[in-house]
Design an enzyme around this catalytic site. Structure first.
Site, PDB file in Angstrom:
ATOM      1  N   PHE A   1      13.594   0.715  -0.354  1.00  0.00           N
ATOM      2  CA  PHE A   1      12.275   0.986  -0.941  1.00  0.00           C
ATOM      3  C   PHE A   1      11.674   2.287  -0.419  1.00  0.00           C
ATOM      4  CE2 PHE A   1      12.519  -3.677  -0.940  1.00  0.00           C
ATOM      5  CZ  PHE A   1      11.976  -4.030  -2.164  1.00  0.00           C
TER       6      PHE A   1
ATOM      7  N   THR B   1      12.138   3.933 -10.186  1.00  0.00           N
ATOM      8  CA  THR B   1      10.953   3.875 -11.049  1.00  0.00           C
ATOM      9  C   THR B   1      11.295   4.203 -12.500  1.00  0.00           C
ATOM     10  OG1 THR B   1       8.896   5.089 -11.505  1.00  0.00           O
ATOM     11  CG2 THR B   1      10.532   6.259 -10.252  1.00  0.00           C
ATOM     12  N   ASP B   2      10.453   3.732 -13.397  1.00  0.00           N
ATOM     13  CA  ASP B   2      10.621   4.097 -14.812  1.00  0.00           C
ATOM     14  C   ASP B   2      10.249   5.560 -15.067  1.00  0.00           C
ATOM     15  OD1 ASP B   2       7.850   3.876 -14.472  1.00  0.00           O
ATOM     16  OD2 ASP B   2       7.521   2.629 -16.252  1.00  0.00           O
ATOM     17  N   GLU B   3       9.590   6.203 -14.085  1.00  0.00           N
ATOM     18  CA  GLU B   3       9.102   7.574 -14.316  1.00  0.00           C
ATOM     19  C   GLU B   3      10.247   8.574 -14.456  1.00  0.00           C
ATOM     20  OE1 GLU B   3       5.603   8.640 -12.092  1.00  0.00           O
ATOM     21  OE2 GLU B   3       5.076   6.539 -11.785  1.00  0.00           O
TER      22      GLU B   3
ATOM     23  N   TYR C   1       7.490  13.992  -7.950  1.00  0.00           N
ATOM     24  CA  TYR C   1       7.860  12.625  -7.545  1.00  0.00           C
ATOM     25  C   TYR C   1       9.007  12.093  -8.391  1.00  0.00           C
ATOM     26  CZ  TYR C   1       7.689   7.510  -7.592  1.00  0.00           C
ATOM     27  OH  TYR C   1       8.030   6.175  -7.581  1.00  0.00           O
TER      28      TYR C   1
ATOM     29  N   LYS D   1      12.913  11.110  -7.416  1.00  0.00           N
ATOM     30  CA  LYS D   1      13.487   9.765  -7.612  1.00  0.00           C
ATOM     31  C   LYS D   1      14.703   9.842  -8.538  1.00  0.00           C
ATOM     32  CE  LYS D   1      12.228   6.263  -6.290  1.00  0.00           C
ATOM     33  NZ  LYS D   1      12.478   5.502  -5.015  1.00  0.00           N
TER      34      LYS D   1
ATOM     35  N   ASN E   1      -5.087   3.434 -19.418  1.00  0.00           N
ATOM     36  CA  ASN E   1      -5.791   3.447 -18.125  1.00  0.00           C
ATOM     37  C   ASN E   1      -7.241   2.997 -18.247  1.00  0.00           C
ATOM     38  OD1 ASN E   1      -3.488   4.392 -16.892  1.00  0.00           O
ATOM     39  ND2 ASN E   1      -4.125   6.540 -16.927  1.00  0.00           N
TER      40      ASN E   1
HETATM   41  P1  NAD Z   1       4.508   3.012  -0.641  1.00  0.00           P
HETATM   42  O1  NAD Z   1       4.171   4.473  -0.631  1.00  0.00           O
HETATM   43  O2  NAD Z   1       3.431   2.013  -0.632  1.00  0.00           O
HETATM   44  O3  NAD Z   1       5.458   2.676   0.607  1.00  0.00           O
HETATM   45  C1  NAD Z   1       6.508   3.496   1.010  1.00  0.00           C
HETATM   46  C2  NAD Z   1       6.969   3.046   2.382  1.00  0.00           C
HETATM   47  O4  NAD Z   1       8.061   3.887   2.780  1.00  0.00           O
HETATM   48  C3  NAD Z   1       5.887   3.192   3.463  1.00  0.00           C
HETATM   49  O5  NAD Z   1       5.858   2.025   4.267  1.00  0.00           O
HETATM   50  C4  NAD Z   1       6.335   4.394   4.265  1.00  0.00           C
HETATM   51  O6  NAD Z   1       5.945   4.345   5.635  1.00  0.00           O
HETATM   52  C5  NAD Z   1       7.851   4.326   4.114  1.00  0.00           C
HETATM   53  N1  NAD Z   1       8.488   5.633   4.283  1.00  0.00           N
HETATM   54  C6  NAD Z   1       8.139   6.803   3.698  1.00  0.00           C
HETATM   55  N2  NAD Z   1       8.943   7.792   4.131  1.00  0.00           N
HETATM   56  C7  NAD Z   1       9.844   7.228   4.985  1.00  0.00           C
HETATM   57  C8  NAD Z   1      10.943   7.715   5.728  1.00  0.00           C
HETATM   58  N3  NAD Z   1      11.286   9.020   5.687  1.00  0.00           N
HETATM   59  N4  NAD Z   1      11.649   6.855   6.483  1.00  0.00           N
HETATM   60  C9  NAD Z   1      11.311   5.546   6.531  1.00  0.00           C
HETATM   61  N5  NAD Z   1      10.275   5.027   5.864  1.00  0.00           N
HETATM   62  C10 NAD Z   1       9.554   5.862   5.093  1.00  0.00           C
HETATM   63  O7  NAD Z   1       5.459   2.833  -1.899  1.00  0.00           O
HETATM   64  P2  NAD Z   1       5.619   1.577  -2.874  1.00  0.00           P
HETATM   65  O8  NAD Z   1       4.619   1.687  -3.939  1.00  0.00           O
HETATM   66  O9  NAD Z   1       5.717   0.341  -2.076  1.00  0.00           O
HETATM   67  O10 NAD Z   1       7.039   1.914  -3.522  1.00  0.00           O
HETATM   68  C11 NAD Z   1       8.247   1.438  -2.928  1.00  0.00           C
HETATM   69  C12 NAD Z   1       9.426   1.907  -3.753  1.00  0.00           C
HETATM   70  O11 NAD Z   1       9.312   1.418  -5.080  1.00  0.00           O
HETATM   71  C13 NAD Z   1       9.527   3.415  -3.866  1.00  0.00           C
HETATM   72  O12 NAD Z   1      10.897   3.776  -3.790  1.00  0.00           O
HETATM   73  C14 NAD Z   1       8.966   3.728  -5.238  1.00  0.00           C
HETATM   74  O13 NAD Z   1       9.552   4.897  -5.768  1.00  0.00           O
HETATM   75  C15 NAD Z   1       9.378   2.504  -6.004  1.00  0.00           C
HETATM   76  N6  NAD Z   1       8.518   2.126  -7.138  1.00  0.00           N
HETATM   77  C16 NAD Z   1       7.170   2.022  -6.976  1.00  0.00           C
HETATM   78  C17 NAD Z   1       6.376   1.619  -8.049  1.00  0.00           C
HETATM   79  C18 NAD Z   1       4.885   1.428  -7.908  1.00  0.00           C
HETATM   80  O14 NAD Z   1       4.219   1.114  -8.897  1.00  0.00           O
HETATM   81  N7  NAD Z   1       4.299   1.559  -6.724  1.00  0.00           N
HETATM   82  C19 NAD Z   1       6.975   1.344  -9.279  1.00  0.00           C
HETATM   83  C20 NAD Z   1       8.366   1.462  -9.407  1.00  0.00           C
HETATM   84  C21 NAD Z   1       9.118   1.848  -8.320  1.00  0.00           C
HETATM   85  P1  TYD Z   2      -1.042   5.928 -10.348  1.00  0.00           P
HETATM   86  O1  TYD Z   2      -1.568   4.629  -9.865  1.00  0.00           O
HETATM   87  O2  TYD Z   2      -1.165   7.138  -9.484  1.00  0.00           O
HETATM   88  O3  TYD Z   2       0.481   5.682 -10.783  1.00  0.00           O
HETATM   89  P2  TYD Z   2       1.498   6.637 -11.616  1.00  0.00           P
HETATM   90  O4  TYD Z   2       0.931   8.004 -11.727  1.00  0.00           O
HETATM   91  O5  TYD Z   2       2.729   6.588 -10.758  1.00  0.00           O
HETATM   92  O6  TYD Z   2       1.667   5.965 -12.939  1.00  0.00           O
HETATM   93  O7  TYD Z   2      -1.765   6.269 -11.721  1.00  0.00           O
HETATM   94  C1  TYD Z   2      -1.694   5.382 -12.818  1.00  0.00           C
HETATM   95  C2  TYD Z   2      -2.374   6.039 -13.985  1.00  0.00           C
HETATM   96  O8  TYD Z   2      -3.766   6.164 -13.680  1.00  0.00           O
HETATM   97  C3  TYD Z   2      -1.890   7.456 -14.240  1.00  0.00           C
HETATM   98  O9  TYD Z   2      -1.866   7.682 -15.643  1.00  0.00           O
HETATM   99  C4  TYD Z   2      -2.924   8.343 -13.585  1.00  0.00           C
HETATM  100  C5  TYD Z   2      -4.197   7.534 -13.720  1.00  0.00           C
HETATM  101  N1  TYD Z   2      -5.189   7.698 -12.649  1.00  0.00           N
HETATM  102  C6  TYD Z   2      -6.514   7.985 -12.975  1.00  0.00           C
HETATM  103  O10 TYD Z   2      -6.899   8.105 -14.159  1.00  0.00           O
HETATM  104  N2  TYD Z   2      -7.413   8.118 -11.960  1.00  0.00           N
HETATM  105  C7  TYD Z   2      -7.045   8.015 -10.643  1.00  0.00           C
HETATM  106  O11 TYD Z   2      -7.915   8.190  -9.748  1.00  0.00           O
HETATM  107  C8  TYD Z   2      -5.687   7.706 -10.336  1.00  0.00           C
HETATM  108  C9  TYD Z   2      -5.245   7.592  -8.909  1.00  0.00           C
HETATM  109  C10 TYD Z   2      -4.808   7.569 -11.377  1.00  0.00           C
END
Ligand code: NAD
Ligand code: TYD
Length: 352
Positions: A80, A133-135, A159, A163, A258
């Site tokens: 992760f 991620t889907d991005e 980002y 990924k 959003n």
């Molecule tokens: P997050 O930013 O909340 O957590 C990331 C974690 O990774 C943190 O605990 C951080 O300390 C750790 N980390 C960062 N750099 C590091 C390093 N060099 N070595 C060790 N640990 C490190 O992220 P998240 O939202 O929990 O996402 C987790 C994974 O899921 C990511 O790979 C992200 O790309 C993927 N993902 C996230 C979402 C989302 O909606 N948040 C959706 C799809 C996929």
């Molecule tokens: P975010 O939670 O940053 O996820 P991602 O960009 O990875 O999808 O943002 C979700 C959506 O919300 C994105 O279209 C950007 C928008 N957004 C705002 O409109 N205002 C905000 O303050 C943030 C953080 C995001």
């Protein structure tokens, strides 16, 4: 048996670790650098639990990863750890290249070395599960079908490009070296322990503080939203039954603009914690758009359903209620994250 989880102190990783240990006694080793996004308090309920070992360290540290693999002998590595916030990747892409690309490369090489030392049965059973991620698929037009696993990669932000690069490395280590990998590409998650820089938690904490709710551009950008424990259950399903070298899209069948997300959060806060000053939606403030802002993400999650029988358990209506209630019930967590005090939590809690 043991699994090694990188990034397990972050939002999704901590939810995954907690869900894992709620459902099985298999030991979890968490490797996390505790960047600004890592919060060991998320795993506080595991303190003193012999089934969990936390190791603070960087996934780019090859010697550390080699040592952990040799000592802990995990049967799977679930990856992760990442820099995960698009806006931060725009203002400072370097950390994303390092952790997401170099870090994934380091883990792959370390895993390949360790995997090569295993006996035939352990070798066949080993998994490198890459969480993505889907991005990576880029941005959809309104009329486009949702992202399928066969879509071309068209990442648009630093980002998503980092990924996408990591996904390609994982694919190559399977095809070239035979490393047993699976990759999952998931849509936007929400739920407990979500760092309040992302849309949903930011809107909740700003609203409660009476601060503006910044909506980028026209607020009509669309994301698919999945409750975080559904992501955890999907990863468990793919880890258990996913085909090697395959990718699986994970989503909530829940596309929303959003502005509709923000209005939903406001309406729930109006219900649970009415503000005498008036409805929270009065705080909505349209601000300058994000550069290169992807217009629409949507996930075709039929493959994981067809092959592994996975579907989300939560609807958006049920998941967002739980999420808002979690933030209302955990003001100390929010306050410590906002003040930065969560960074002192480890030393306070553990004494060093
Ligand atoms: P997050 O930013 O909340 O957590 C990331 C974690 O990774 C943190 O605990 C951080 O300390 C750790 N980390 C960062 N750099 C590091 C390093 N060099 N070595 C060790 N640990 C490190 O992220 P998240 O939202 O929990 O996402 C987790 C994974 O899921 C990511 O790979 C992200 O790309 C993927 N993902 C996230 C979402 C989302 O909606 N948040 C959706 C799809 C996929
Ligand atoms: P975010 O939670 O940053 O996820 P991602 O960009 O990875 O999808 O943002 C979700 C959506 O919300 C994105 O279209 C950007 C928008 N957004 C705002 O409109 N205002 C905000 O303050 C943030 C953080 C995001």
């Amino acid at each position: 048996m043991t699994i090694l989880v990188t990034g397990g102190a972050g939002f999704i990783g901590s939810n995954f670790v907690l869900d894992w240990l709620a459902q099985s006694d298999e030991k979890v080793v968490t490797l996390d650098a505790l960047t600004y996004a890592g919060n060991l308090e998320n795993l506080a309920s595991l303190q003193g639990d012999a089934r969990h070992l936390f190791v603070q360290g960087d996934i780019c540290d090859r010697a550390l990863v080699d040592r952990l693999l040799a000592e802990q002998r995990p049967r799977a590595l679930i990856h992760f750890a990442a820099e995960s916030h698009v806006d931060r990747s725009i203002s400072g892409p370097g950390a994303f290249m390092r952790t997401n690309i170099e870090g994934t490369y380091t883990l792959l090489e370390a895993a390949r070395g360790y995997w090569g030392t295993l006996d035939a049965d352990a070798k066949a059973a080993f998994r490198f599960h890459h969480v993505s991620t889907d991005e990576v698929y880029g941005s959809l037009q309104a009329e486009d079908p949702p992202f399928a696993e066969t879509n071309a990669y068209e990442p648009n932000s630093p980002y998503s490009a980092s990924k996408a690069a990591s996904d390609h490395l994982v694919r190559a280590w399977h095809h070239t070296y035979g490393l047993p990998v699976v990759t999952t590409n998931c849509s936007n998650n929400y739920g407990p322990f979500h760092f309040p820089e992302k849309l949903i938690p930011l809107m909740i904490v700003n609203a409660l503080a009476g601060k503006p709710l910044p909506v980028y551009g026209d607020g009509q950008q669309i994301r698919d939203w999945l409750y975080v424990s559904d992501h955890a259950s999907a990863i468990r399903a793919v880890l258990a039954g996913g085909r090697l070298g395959e990718t699986y899209n994970i989503g909530g069948w829940n596309e929303m603009a959003n502005i509709d997300i923000v209005n939903t959060v406001c309406a729930l806060l109006d219900e649970f914690r009415p503000d005498p000053a008036g409805p929270y939606a009065r705080l909505i403030s349209y601000v300058k758009d994000r550069p290169g802002h992807d217009r629409r993400y949507a996930i075709d999650a039929r493959k994981i359903e067809r092959e592994l029988g996975w579907r989300p358990a939560e609807t958006f209506a049920s998941g967002i209620r739980k999420t808002v209630q979690w933030y209302l019930a955990n003001p100390e967590w929010v306050a410590r994250v906002q003040s930065g005090a969560y960074r002192d939590w480890v030393s306070k809690q553990y004494g060093n």
